[in-house]
Scaffold this motif. Structure first.
Motif, PDB file in Angstrom:
ATOM      1  N   ALA A  33      19.945  77.454 113.174  1.00  0.00           N
ATOM      2  CA  ALA A  33      18.779  78.323 112.966  1.00  0.00           C
ATOM      3  C   ALA A  33      17.786  77.672 112.004  1.00  0.00           C
ATOM      4  O   ALA A  33      16.568  77.667 112.259  1.00  0.00           O
ATOM      5  CB  ALA A  33      19.220  79.691 112.448  1.00  0.00           C
ATOM      6  N   PHE A  34      18.291  77.106 110.917  1.00  0.00           N
ATOM      7  CA  PHE A  34      17.431  76.432 109.944  1.00  0.00           C
ATOM      8  C   PHE A  34      16.671  75.278 110.604  1.00  0.00           C
ATOM      9  O   PHE A  34      15.464  75.121 110.407  1.00  0.00           O
ATOM     10  CB  PHE A  34      18.276  75.920 108.767  1.00  0.00           C
ATOM     11  N   GLY A  35      17.367  74.498 111.411  1.00  0.00           N
ATOM     12  CA  GLY A  35      16.720  73.402 112.123  1.00  0.00           C
ATOM     13  C   GLY A  35      15.649  73.884 113.081  1.00  0.00           C
ATOM     14  O   GLY A  35      14.569  73.288 113.187  1.00  0.00           O
ATOM     15  N   ASN A  36      15.925  74.970 113.789  1.00  0.00           N
ATOM     16  CA  ASN A  36      14.937  75.507 114.726  1.00  0.00           C
ATOM     17  C   ASN A  36      13.717  76.074 114.011  1.00  0.00           C
ATOM     18  O   ASN A  36      12.607  76.043 114.545  1.00  0.00           O
ATOM     19  CB  ASN A  36      15.564  76.575 115.617  1.00  0.00           C
ATOM     20  N   ILE A  37      13.922  76.572 112.803  1.00  0.00           N
ATOM     21  CA  ILE A  37      12.799  77.111 112.034  1.00  0.00           C
ATOM     22  C   ILE A  37      11.982  75.979 111.405  1.00  0.00           C
ATOM     23  O   ILE A  37      10.752  75.985 111.465  1.00  0.00           O
ATOM     24  CB  ILE A  37      13.310  78.095 110.957  1.00  0.00           C
ATOM     25  N   THR A  38      12.665  75.001 110.812  1.00  0.00           N
ATOM     26  CA  THR A  38      11.953  73.933 110.092  1.00  0.00           C
ATOM     27  C   THR A  38      11.451  72.821 111.006  1.00  0.00           C
ATOM     28  O   THR A  38      10.532  72.092 110.645  1.00  0.00           O
ATOM     29  CB  THR A  38      12.838  73.333 108.987  1.00  0.00           C
ATOM     30  N   VAL A  82      15.616  84.212 116.292  1.00  0.00           N
ATOM     31  CA  VAL A  82      15.954  85.471 115.614  1.00  0.00           C
ATOM     32  C   VAL A  82      17.422  85.809 115.860  1.00  0.00           C
ATOM     33  O   VAL A  82      18.158  86.161 114.932  1.00  0.00           O
ATOM     34  CB  VAL A  82      15.018  86.622 116.073  1.00  0.00           C
ATOM     35  N   TRP A  83      17.882  85.692 117.108  1.00  0.00           N
ATOM     36  CA  TRP A  83      19.278  85.985 117.454  1.00  0.00           C
ATOM     37  C   TRP A  83      20.225  85.072 116.668  1.00  0.00           C
ATOM     38  O   TRP A  83      21.220  85.526 116.117  1.00  0.00           O
ATOM     39  CB  TRP A  83      19.479  85.828 118.954  1.00  0.00           C
ATOM     40  N   GLU A  84      19.901  83.765 116.635  1.00  0.00           N
ATOM     41  CA  GLU A  84      20.720  82.806 115.877  1.00  0.00           C
ATOM     42  C   GLU A  84      20.749  83.171 114.396  1.00  0.00           C
ATOM     43  O   GLU A  84      21.808  83.106 113.756  1.00  0.00           O
ATOM     44  CB  GLU A  84      20.152  81.385 116.012  1.00  0.00           C
ATOM     45  N   SER A  85      19.598  83.544 113.856  1.00  0.00           N
ATOM     46  CA  SER A  85      19.504  83.870 112.432  1.00  0.00           C
ATOM     47  C   SER A  85      20.312  85.117 112.081  1.00  0.00           C
ATOM     48  O   SER A  85      21.013  85.150 111.066  1.00  0.00           O
ATOM     49  CB  SER A  85      18.037  84.062 112.023  1.00  0.00           C
ATOM     50  N   VAL A  86      20.240  86.126 112.928  1.00  0.00           N
ATOM     51  CA  VAL A  86      21.022  87.343 112.696  1.00  0.00           C
ATOM     52  C   VAL A  86      22.516  87.029 112.804  1.00  0.00           C
ATOM     53  O   VAL A  86      23.318  87.468 111.976  1.00  0.00           O
ATOM     54  CB  VAL A  86      20.600  88.480 113.654  1.00  0.00           C
ATOM     55  N   ALA A  87      22.894  86.258 113.814  1.00  0.00           N
ATOM     56  CA  ALA A  87      24.305  85.872 113.957  1.00  0.00           C
ATOM     57  C   ALA A  87      24.772  85.099 112.727  1.00  0.00           C
ATOM     58  O   ALA A  87      25.880  85.313 112.236  1.00  0.00           O
ATOM     59  CB  ALA A  87      24.510  85.044 115.228  1.00  0.00           C
ATOM     60  N   SER A 114      33.240  89.369 111.751  1.00  0.00           N
ATOM     61  CA  SER A 114      33.445  88.093 112.453  1.00  0.00           C
ATOM     62  C   SER A 114      33.347  88.295 113.952  1.00  0.00           C
ATOM     63  O   SER A 114      32.718  87.496 114.657  1.00  0.00           O
ATOM     64  CB  SER A 114      34.818  87.499 112.108  1.00  0.00           C
ATOM     65  N   THR A 115      33.958  89.344 114.441  1.00  0.00           N
ATOM     66  CA  THR A 115      33.926  89.640 115.873  1.00  0.00           C
ATOM     67  C   THR A 115      32.484  89.818 116.345  1.00  0.00           C
ATOM     68  O   THR A 115      32.081  89.239 117.359  1.00  0.00           O
ATOM     69  CB  THR A 115      34.762  90.893 116.185  1.00  0.00           C
ATOM     70  N   LEU A 116      31.709  90.592 115.612  1.00  0.00           N
ATOM     71  CA  LEU A 116      30.315  90.821 115.982  1.00  0.00           C
ATOM     72  C   LEU A 116      29.542  89.498 116.022  1.00  0.00           C
ATOM     73  O   LEU A 116      28.864  89.194 117.010  1.00  0.00           O
ATOM     74  CB  LEU A 116      29.645  91.795 115.010  1.00  0.00           C
ATOM     75  N   GLY A 117      29.648  88.714 114.970  1.00  0.00           N
ATOM     76  CA  GLY A 117      28.917  87.450 114.914  1.00  0.00           C
ATOM     77  C   GLY A 117      29.341  86.474 115.990  1.00  0.00           C
ATOM     78  O   GLY A 117      28.504  85.821 116.625  1.00  0.00           O
ATOM     79  N   LEU A 118      30.640  86.363 116.216  1.00  0.00           N
ATOM     80  CA  LEU A 118      31.140  85.442 117.238  1.00  0.00           C
ATOM     81  C   LEU A 118      30.747  85.889 118.642  1.00  0.00           C
ATOM     82  O   LEU A 118      30.380  85.062 119.484  1.00  0.00           O
ATOM     83  CB  LEU A 118      32.651  85.289 117.109  1.00  0.00           C
ATOM     84  N   VAL A 119      30.802  87.178 118.903  1.00  0.00           N
ATOM     85  CA  VAL A 119      30.378  87.683 120.212  1.00  0.00           C
ATOM     86  C   VAL A 119      28.873  87.461 120.392  1.00  0.00           C
ATOM     87  O   VAL A 119      28.416  87.116 121.486  1.00  0.00           O
ATOM     88  CB  VAL A 119      30.783  89.165 120.412  1.00  0.00           C
ATOM     89  N   LEU A 124      24.729  84.566 123.357  1.00  0.00           N
ATOM     90  CA  LEU A 124      23.590  83.652 123.364  1.00  0.00           C
ATOM     91  C   LEU A 124      23.885  82.384 124.155  1.00  0.00           C
ATOM     92  O   LEU A 124      23.125  81.995 125.043  1.00  0.00           O
ATOM     93  CB  LEU A 124      23.185  83.291 121.927  1.00  0.00           C
ATOM     94  N   PHE A 125      25.007  81.742 123.828  1.00  0.00           N
ATOM     95  CA  PHE A 125      25.296  80.464 124.464  1.00  0.00           C
ATOM     96  C   PHE A 125      25.910  80.616 125.856  1.00  0.00           C
ATOM     97  O   PHE A 125      25.674  79.772 126.725  1.00  0.00           O
ATOM     98  CB  PHE A 125      26.182  79.603 123.552  1.00  0.00           C
ATOM     99  N   GLY A 126      26.662  81.699 126.084  1.00  0.00           N
ATOM    100  CA  GLY A 126      27.256  81.920 127.403  1.00  0.00           C
ATOM    101  C   GLY A 126      26.269  82.520 128.387  1.00  0.00           C
ATOM    102  O   GLY A 126      25.965  81.928 129.426  1.00  0.00           O
ATOM    103  N   ALA A 127      25.747  83.696 128.038  1.00  0.00           N
ATOM    104  CA  ALA A 127      24.798  84.358 128.946  1.00  0.00           C
ATOM    105  C   ALA A 127      23.433  83.677 128.900  1.00  0.00           C
ATOM    106  O   ALA A 127      22.814  83.444 129.943  1.00  0.00           O
ATOM    107  CB  ALA A 127      24.671  85.832 128.580  1.00  0.00           C
ATOM    108  N   GLY A 128      22.974  83.351 127.683  1.00  0.00           N
ATOM    109  CA  GLY A 128      21.635  82.787 127.550  1.00  0.00           C
ATOM    110  C   GLY A 128      21.497  81.370 128.067  1.00  0.00           C
ATOM    111  O   GLY A 128      20.687  81.097 128.954  1.00  0.00           O
ATOM    112  N   PHE A 129      22.288  80.465 127.502  1.00  0.00           N
ATOM    113  CA  PHE A 129      22.119  79.055 127.845  1.00  0.00           C
ATOM    114  C   PHE A 129      22.894  78.639 129.101  1.00  0.00           C
ATOM    115  O   PHE A 129      22.352  77.936 129.953  1.00  0.00           O
ATOM    116  CB  PHE A 129      22.510  78.158 126.673  1.00  0.00           C
TER     117      PHE A 129
END
Length: 179
Positions: A33-38, A82-87, A114-119, A124-129
């Motif tokens: 997330a930091f890399g995507n922002i900066t 935003v999704w990455e940052s919240v996760a 942990s469950t929430l963040g990992l899901v 993001l990576f499964g459904a999104g990418f």
């Protein structure tokens, strides 16, 4: 660990293992997330090319899916950030909760966070990418803008950590457990 079962026997060992695994994923997604922002432009180009489908095979049966509006492309990219940052925030908080669990022995909220963040990462990576980017926008066809390997890696690692956190919890939540 028990020599016979190979399982972690102590609540502290469970919290430590789960905290380290969660913290590792939290560090990773925080850096992403930091890399995507900066360095906004680098991955902005990635998202734009995937959605525009401009490096795919140009199959007329698929090209109707392409999104050529830079406004929509940039909106999608900002939503990803935003999704990455919240996760990342959820997983950082979960890591802190695991650390607190080392002292107090109560880890239910840490496991839930942990469950929430990992899901969130798996969505993001499964459904999104993998599903939307890889299949719907035919990212697999692109030699230059193909993120399927990286997405699969994050999806799998997140899934393994999620499974371990819950498999280890059986030891902790058996009869007589206070958590």
């Amino acid at each position: 660990m028990s020599e016979r079962t190979g399982r972690i026997r102590s609540p502290r060992g469970y919290a430590l293992t789960s905290g380290v695994l969660t913290g590792t994923i939290a560090l990773y997604i925080t850096l992403v997330a930091f890399g995507n922002i900066t360095d906004f432009d680098t991955n902005q180009q990635f998202v734009r090319h995937v959605l525009a489908m401009d490096t795919t095979f140009k199959d007329n049966d698929l090209m109707w899916r392409a999104i050529e509006s830079t406004t929509l492309q940039d909106t999608a990219y900002i939503a990803i950030i935003v999704w990455e940052s919240v996760a990342a925030l959820v997983l950082l908080a979960a890591t802190a909760m695991w650390c607190a669990g080392l002292r107090g022995g109560r880890v239910r909220r840490a496991r839930q966070a942990s469950t929430l963040g990992l899901v969130m990462l798996m969505v993001l990576f499964g459904a999104g990418f993998i599903a939307i980017g890889g299949e719907w926008f035919a990212m697999w066809q692109s030699k230059a803008w193909n993120g399927l390997e990286a997405a699969t890696r994050v999806f799998m690692i997140s899934g393994v950590v999620l499974l371990l956190i819950h498999l280890l919890s059986d030891e902790r939540t058996g009869p007589g457990a206070t958590d």
